[in-house]
Design a protein around this motif. Structure first.
Motif, short mmCIF file in Angstrom:
data_model
loop_
_atom_site.label_atom_id
_atom_site.label_comp_id
_atom_site.label_asym_id
_atom_site.label_seq_id
_atom_site.Cartn_x
_atom_site.Cartn_y
_atom_site.Cartn_z
N ASP A 180 0.85 -1.19 0.00
CA ASP A 180 0.00 0.00 0.00
C ASP A 180 0.88 1.23 0.00
OD1 ASP A 180 -2.74 -0.48 -0.07
OD2 ASP A 180 -2.88 -0.84 2.07
N THR A 181 0.40 2.29 -0.58
CA THR A 181 1.05 3.59 -0.47
C THR A 181 0.01 4.59 -0.01
OG1 THR A 181 2.59 3.03 -2.24
CG2 THR A 181 2.40 5.35 -1.67
N THR A 182 0.31 5.27 1.08
CA THR A 182 -0.59 6.28 1.62
C THR A 182 0.21 7.54 1.93
OG1 THR A 182 -1.96 4.55 2.63
CG2 THR A 182 -2.24 6.80 3.47
N ASP A 183 -0.22 8.66 1.38
CA ASP A 183 0.47 9.94 1.60
C ASP A 183 1.96 9.85 1.29
OD1 ASP A 183 -1.93 11.18 2.38
OD2 ASP A 183 -1.64 10.60 4.46
N GLY A 184 2.31 9.10 0.23
CA GLY A 184 3.70 8.98 -0.19
C GLY A 184 4.55 8.02 0.60
N VAL A 185 3.95 7.30 1.55
CA VAL A 185 4.68 6.33 2.37
C VAL A 185 4.30 4.92 1.92
CG1 VAL A 185 5.11 5.44 4.70
CG2 VAL A 185 4.77 7.90 4.34
N LEU A 186 5.30 4.11 1.62
CA LEU A 186 5.09 2.71 1.25
C LEU A 186 4.88 1.89 2.51
CD1 LEU A 186 5.28 0.20 -0.64
CD2 LEU A 186 7.75 0.28 -0.23
N TYR A 187 3.79 1.12 2.55
CA TYR A 187 3.53 0.18 3.63
C TYR A 187 3.60 -1.22 3.02
CZ TYR A 187 1.96 4.14 6.35
OH TYR A 187 1.90 5.33 7.02
N LEU A 188 4.53 -2.03 3.51
CA LEU A 188 4.78 -3.34 2.93
C LEU A 188 4.72 -4.42 4.00
CD1 LEU A 188 5.75 -5.15 0.56
CD2 LEU A 188 8.09 -4.57 1.26
N ASN A 189 3.91 -5.43 3.75
CA ASN A 189 3.89 -6.63 4.56
C ASN A 189 4.33 -7.76 3.63
OD1 ASN A 189 3.26 -9.02 5.94
ND2 ASN A 189 1.61 -8.03 7.07
N PRO A 190 5.49 -8.36 3.86
CA PRO A 190 5.99 -9.38 2.95
C PRO A 190 5.27 -10.72 3.06
CG PRO A 190 7.47 -9.13 4.81
CD PRO A 190 6.42 -8.06 4.95
N GLY A 191 4.38 -10.87 4.01
CA GLY A 191 3.71 -12.15 4.22
C GLY A 191 4.58 -13.05 5.07
N SER A 192 4.61 -14.33 4.73
CA SER A 192 5.38 -15.29 5.50
C SER A 192 6.02 -16.31 4.56
CB SER A 192 4.49 -16.01 6.50
OG SER A 192 5.22 -17.01 7.19
N ALA A 193 7.32 -16.51 4.70
CA ALA A 193 8.03 -17.49 3.88
C ALA A 193 8.19 -18.82 4.62
CB ALA A 193 9.40 -16.95 3.48
N GLY A 194 7.58 -18.92 5.78
CA GLY A 194 7.65 -20.17 6.53
C GLY A 194 6.55 -21.13 6.12
N ARG A 195 6.27 -22.08 6.98
CA ARG A 195 5.22 -23.05 6.64
C ARG A 195 3.87 -22.33 6.51
NH1 ARG A 195 2.20 -24.22 11.12
NH2 ARG A 195 3.13 -23.66 13.11
#
Length: 61
Positions: free
Chosen positions: A17-32
């Motif tokens: 997401d990008t809000t007011d020029g700030v990137l918000y990133l949730n990479p999820g999960s690379a585990g099980r």
């Protein structure tokens, strides 16, 4: 100066997401696999002009 990006991952839900020029990133999960969510990770390509985030789905790897 200021904040350009916020990376968090507690929810395991991949999201960009990008809000007011700030990137918000949730990479999820690379585990099980958990909660029926995909297995993912994220990268950010950092250039002098911008940030280019991408979520990579590892579920089929």
């Amino acid at each position: 100066m200021g904040i350009d990006a916020v990376v968090s991952g507690h929810s395991h839900v991949p999201k960009i997401d990008t809000t007011d020029g700030v990137l918000y990133l949730n990479p999820g999960s690379a585990g099980r696999r958990r909660f029926g969510l995909p297995i993912t990770l994220a990268t950010i390509d950092v250039t002098p002009d911008n940030l280019r985030p991408e979520i990579h789905d590892l579920s089929d790897v």
